[in-house]
Design an enzyme around this catalytic site. Structure first.
Site, PDB file in Angstrom:
ATOM      1  N   SER A 207       0.844  -1.205   0.000  1.00 34.49           N
ATOM      2  CA  SER A 207       0.000   0.000   0.000  1.00 34.49           C
ATOM      3  C   SER A 207       0.881   1.258   0.000  1.00 34.49           C
ATOM      4  CB  SER A 207      -0.871  -0.040   1.263  1.00 34.49           C
ATOM      5  OG  SER A 207      -1.621   1.137   1.406  1.00 34.49           O
ATOM      6  N   SER A 333       8.606   9.887  10.658  1.00 34.82           N
ATOM      7  CA  SER A 333       7.529  10.814  10.314  1.00 34.82           C
ATOM      8  C   SER A 333       7.898  12.208  10.817  1.00 34.82           C
ATOM      9  CB  SER A 333       6.254  10.346  10.992  1.00 34.82           C
ATOM     10  OG  SER A 333       5.323  11.405  11.059  1.00 34.82           O
ATOM     11  N   TYR A 359       2.329   7.436  18.319  1.00 38.78           N
ATOM     12  CA  TYR A 359       2.984   7.273  17.009  1.00 38.78           C
ATOM     13  C   TYR A 359       4.246   8.143  16.939  1.00 38.78           C
ATOM     14  CZ  TYR A 359       3.242   7.867  11.830  1.00 38.78           C
ATOM     15  OH  TYR A 359       3.631   7.936  10.518  1.00 38.78           O
ATOM     16  N   LYS A 363       8.128   7.061  16.408  1.00 41.44           N
ATOM     17  CA  LYS A 363       8.918   7.550  15.266  1.00 41.44           C
ATOM     18  C   LYS A 363      10.141   8.345  15.747  1.00 41.44           C
ATOM     19  CE  LYS A 363       6.341   5.995  11.786  1.00 41.44           C
ATOM     20  NZ  LYS A 363       6.823   4.948  10.874  1.00 41.44           N
ATOM     21  N   THR A 394      -2.029   8.632   1.106  1.00 39.87           N
ATOM     22  CA  THR A 394      -1.999   7.162   1.107  1.00 39.87           C
ATOM     23  C   THR A 394      -3.219   6.648   1.865  1.00 39.87           C
ATOM     24  OG1 THR A 394      -0.819   7.043   3.209  1.00 39.87           O
ATOM     25  CG2 THR A 394       0.535   7.138   1.215  1.00 39.87           C
TER      26      THR A 394
HETATM   27  N1  LIG Z   1       1.326   8.962   4.507  1.00 49.02           N
HETATM   28  C1  LIG Z   1       1.988   9.878   5.167  1.00 49.02           C
HETATM   29  O1  LIG Z   1       1.706  11.080   5.042  1.00 49.02           O
HETATM   30  C2  LIG Z   1       3.121   9.498   6.081  1.00 49.02           C
HETATM   31  C3  LIG Z   1       3.784  10.536   6.754  1.00 49.02           C
HETATM   32  C4  LIG Z   1       4.845  10.220   7.580  1.00 49.02           C
HETATM   33  C5  LIG Z   1       5.253   8.918   7.724  1.00 49.02           C
HETATM   34  N2  LIG Z   1       4.580   7.909   7.082  1.00 49.02           N
HETATM   35  C6  LIG Z   1       5.073   6.546   7.283  1.00 49.02           C
HETATM   36  O2  LIG Z   1       5.224   5.925   6.030  1.00 49.02           O
HETATM   37  C7  LIG Z   1       5.085   4.518   6.164  1.00 49.02           C
HETATM   38  C8  LIG Z   1       4.085   4.009   5.148  1.00 49.02           C
HETATM   39  O3  LIG Z   1       2.823   4.599   5.434  1.00 49.02           O
HETATM   40  P1  LIG Z   1       1.658   4.789   4.360  1.00 49.02           P
HETATM   41  O4  LIG Z   1       1.160   6.155   4.539  1.00 49.02           O
HETATM   42  O5  LIG Z   1       2.116   4.317   3.038  1.00 49.02           O
HETATM   43  O6  LIG Z   1       0.559   3.816   4.977  1.00 49.02           O
HETATM   44  P2  LIG Z   1      -0.318   2.644   4.335  1.00 49.02           P
HETATM   45  O7  LIG Z   1      -0.884   3.071   3.041  1.00 49.02           O
HETATM   46  O8  LIG Z   1      -1.265   2.234   5.404  1.00 49.02           O
HETATM   47  O9  LIG Z   1       0.739   1.485   4.115  1.00 49.02           O
HETATM   48  C9  LIG Z   1       1.318   0.847   5.228  1.00 49.02           C
HETATM   49  C10 LIG Z   1       1.934  -0.462   4.810  1.00 49.02           C
HETATM   50  O10 LIG Z   1       2.452  -1.108   5.983  1.00 49.02           O
HETATM   51  C11 LIG Z   1       1.853  -2.394   6.119  1.00 49.02           C
HETATM   52  N3  LIG Z   1       1.674  -2.730   7.518  1.00 49.02           N
HETATM   53  C12 LIG Z   1       1.122  -1.976   8.491  1.00 49.02           C
HETATM   54  N4  LIG Z   1       1.118  -2.652   9.649  1.00 49.02           N
HETATM   55  C13 LIG Z   1       1.676  -3.873   9.396  1.00 49.02           C
HETATM   56  C14 LIG Z   1       1.933  -5.012  10.181  1.00 49.02           C
HETATM   57  N5  LIG Z   1       1.597  -5.074  11.478  1.00 49.02           N
HETATM   58  N6  LIG Z   1       2.513  -6.082   9.598  1.00 49.02           N
HETATM   59  C15 LIG Z   1       2.836  -6.063   8.283  1.00 49.02           C
HETATM   60  N7  LIG Z   1       2.610  -5.009   7.487  1.00 49.02           N
HETATM   61  C16 LIG Z   1       2.032  -3.918   8.039  1.00 49.02           C
HETATM   62  C17 LIG Z   1       0.509  -2.267   5.415  1.00 49.02           C
HETATM   63  O11 LIG Z   1       0.016  -3.552   5.085  1.00 49.02           O
HETATM   64  P3  LIG Z   1      -1.532  -3.757   4.599  1.00 49.02           P
HETATM   65  O12 LIG Z   1      -1.555  -3.386   3.146  1.00 49.02           O
HETATM   66  O13 LIG Z   1      -1.782  -5.192   4.850  1.00 49.02           O
HETATM   67  O14 LIG Z   1      -2.363  -2.826   5.430  1.00 49.02           O
HETATM   68  C18 LIG Z   1       0.910  -1.435   4.207  1.00 49.02           C
HETATM   69  O15 LIG Z   1       1.558  -2.217   3.245  1.00 49.02           O
HETATM   70  C19 LIG Z   1       4.661   4.286   7.608  1.00 49.02           C
HETATM   71  O16 LIG Z   1       5.778   3.937   8.383  1.00 49.02           O
HETATM   72  C20 LIG Z   1       4.141   5.634   8.044  1.00 49.02           C
HETATM   73  O17 LIG Z   1       4.250   5.810   9.428  1.00 49.02           O
HETATM   74  C21 LIG Z   1       3.537   8.186   6.267  1.00 49.02           C
END
Ligand SMILES: NC(=O)c1ccc[n+]([C@@H]2O[C@H](COP(=O)([O-])OP(=O)(O)OC[C@H]3O[C@@H](n4cnc5c(N)ncnc54)[C@H](OP(=O)(O)O)[C@@H]3O)[C@@H](O)[C@H]2O)c1
Length: 491
Positions: A207, A333, A359, A363, A394
């Site tokens: 994802s 983050s 969270y 982080k 996302t």
């Molecule tokens: N989006 C933002 O603005 C943002 C900002 C700062 C930091 N981040 C960081 O970026 C990273 C990716 O986030 P995202 O926004 O892309 O979120 P996302 O769309 O929810 O994707 C998260 C991914 O991690 C997997 N995941 C979550 N928990 C898991 C677990 N317990 N075991 C195995 N896989 C797991 C999910 O698997 P499933 O597909 O099965 O759910 C998915 O593939 C994260 O570390 C997040 O904290 C994001």
């Protein structure tokens, strides 16, 4: 017709040069006349693949469609471009001699609406443009000697402008937006590095950011291994990545990364199957609105965002130390700027649970861990980096912070923009020459903005000890079989 021909020689294997040049999305990195290039066909770069280019022509943007008309990897690719009043055939021919590759580029222009006299008059200008493009190509394909703002091999410092922006909060936060990304991008140099022959382990590839990063890594030819918790999603992701990139070296393992028993099993399986690992990217993460615990009895935010990456990295170090210059990349983050580490309460047992704060604690700790690892692993020539992707549109963001997502939607980055630095940290030369930094948009940033978030040396040592204690405890529980968990399985 006007025909221009130029030859350059670059110190890079022919396969890598072919991969880079035949993917015309890269032309915006080396041709100063190209503002933007996107692939408009489905599937990998191959015969028939099409690209839409936006060229800078005086003050007006000009659009062209290029299609691959001949494709003989790694020796020859021919692209036919159609603009409003002219067409061009670009022939790229490569010949290799060990690490050296010779590139001959021929561009044949046909102007349908211009008189022969006018066409003749254009030749000197086109020759100059062609020479500038070839100089850009040579620069893009040449190795880079130093990391950004480097002061020594294992340290680098943030650019004074970035420090000022970070400290001034508002410009710093605006840097998290899609505008921040676009502005930063205009200062980047090309990244032509390939990941062919490199084994990259990535978590959270099903994802958002992880999926975009997986696509970028697969495009660069990495042998990509991802860890996912959902078999159907993993299979669909594997299929999609192969179909879009033509890369068939993509496999996956199943594990819930909030469960230490799962992580142990999956790490053992990976170490058993892969002779060595070049890059580990700890990207999987999540924010939980309500407090809850895993079946192992650990608070979920802490288990997924901090202990999981700690555990996985520790288990995979053996595989990473079998390569010359491995890299570990931790996705943190920008939210971590608001919090200090809470070593005595990592699971938020001693205060009312708040998802965003828990969270940010995790982080923040991940960034400290990155710095500790960088120090500990420098003798092994390992580069360890933390990064934050900015605000990215996302599924993870829209689920965990629906109101924030709705309010700032026009400012959000695409997953590709957010994942760019991840792919860059895994592949480019500069991040291999420094360690322990915190990155946004390919530049190191400061890790503290607010007074009171800075931890003491003692707290850093305590954090390490606390995580080691969790590890010891979990491992002894796994050993005596107190976990009732499904086995981590190969894809
Ligand atoms: N989006 C933002 O603005 C943002 C900002 C700062 C930091 N981040 C960081 O970026 C990273 C990716 O986030 P995202 O926004 O892309 O979120 P996302 O769309 O929810 O994707 C998260 C991914 O991690 C997997 N995941 C979550 N928990 C898991 C677990 N317990 N075991 C195995 N896989 C797991 C999910 O698997 P499933 O597909 O099965 O759910 C998915 O593939 C994260 O570390 C997040 O904290 C994001």
């Amino acid at each position: 017709m006007i025909e221009l021909k130029e030859t350059i020689s670059v110190r890079r294997p022919i396969d890598d040069v072919f991969r880079y040049l035949s993917d015309f999305t890269n032309i915006e990195q080396w041709d100063p006349g190209v503002v933007r290039s996107v692939m408009v066909s489905q599937g990998p770069v191959q015969l028939g693949a099409a690209f839409e280019l936006t060229l800078r022509y005086l003050f007006f943007p000009v659009r062209m469609i290029y299609t691959i008309a001949e494709y003989e990897a790694p020796y020859r690719v021919v692209l036919k471009g159609m603009g409003g009043s002219f067409s061009v055939t670009d022939t790229i021919e490569l010949s290799g001699n060990g690490p050296q590759t010779q590139v001959t580029y021929t561009a044949a222009f046909v102007f349908s609406a211009l008189s022969p006299r006018l066409v003749k008059m254009m030749k000197p200008a086109l020759t100059l443009i062609g020479k500038a493009s070839m100089a850009g190509m040579k620069k893009a394909l040449s190795p880079i000697a130093r990391p950004p703002q480097s002061v020594s091999l294992f340290s680098a410092r943030s650019h004074p402008m970035d420090v000022a922006a970070d400290r001034l909060i508002l410009p710093g936060a605006l840097g998290f937006s899609t505008w921040g990304h676009r502005l930063s991008k205009s200062f980047w140099r090309a990244n032509a590095e390939s990941l062919t022959r490199q084994t990259v382990v990535l978590t959270g590839a099903t994802s958002g950011l992880g999926k975009a990063a997986a696509l970028g890594l697969a495009r660069r030819g990495a042998k990509l291994t991802f860890i996912a918790r959902n078999r159907e999603k993993a299979l669909a992701t594997q299929r999609e990545l192969s179909q879009k990139t033509g890369n068939n070296h993509i496999d996956f393992y199943i594990a819930d990364l909030g469960l230490m028993a799962d992580i142990k099993k999956v790490a053992e399986a990976i170490l058993h199957d892969k002779p060595s690992l070049d890059v580990l990217i700890n990207n999987a993460g999540a924010m939980f609105a309500e407090r809850s615990e895993t079946v192992e009895g650990l608070e979920k935010t802490f288990a997924t965002n901090l202990l999981g990456p700690f555990f996985l990295t520790r288990h995979l170090l053996e595989g990473l130390s079998r390569t010359k210059a491995p890299r570990i990349i931790n996705v943190s983050s920008g939210g971590m700027y608001t919090q200090r580490v809470h070593v005595a309460d990592l699971e938020m047992n001693h205060q009312a649970y708040d998802g965003a704060t828990a969270y940010a604690w995790a982080k923040r700790s991940l960034v400290i861990l990155t710095e500790l690892w960088a120090e500990q692993l420098k003798q092994k020539n390992m580069s360890v980096h933390a990064m934050h992707p900015g605000w990215v549109d996302t599924p993870g963001l829209s689920t965990s912070l629906p109101r924030f997502h709705q309010q700032i939607r026009p400012l959000l980055r695409t997953p590709e923009q957010g994942a760019d630095t991840l792919v860059w940290l895994a592949s480019a030369m500069e991040p291999g020459q420094c360690s322990g930094l915190f990155w946004l948009d390919r530049r190191p940033h400061i890790t503290h903005v607010f007074a009171g978030t800075r931890e003491t040396d003692d707290e850093r040592r305590q954090l390490w000890k606390a995580l080691e204690a969790y590890e010891k405890k979990r491992l002894s529980m796994v050993k005596v079989g107190r976990e009732s968990l499904p086995p981590a399985a190969r894809g």
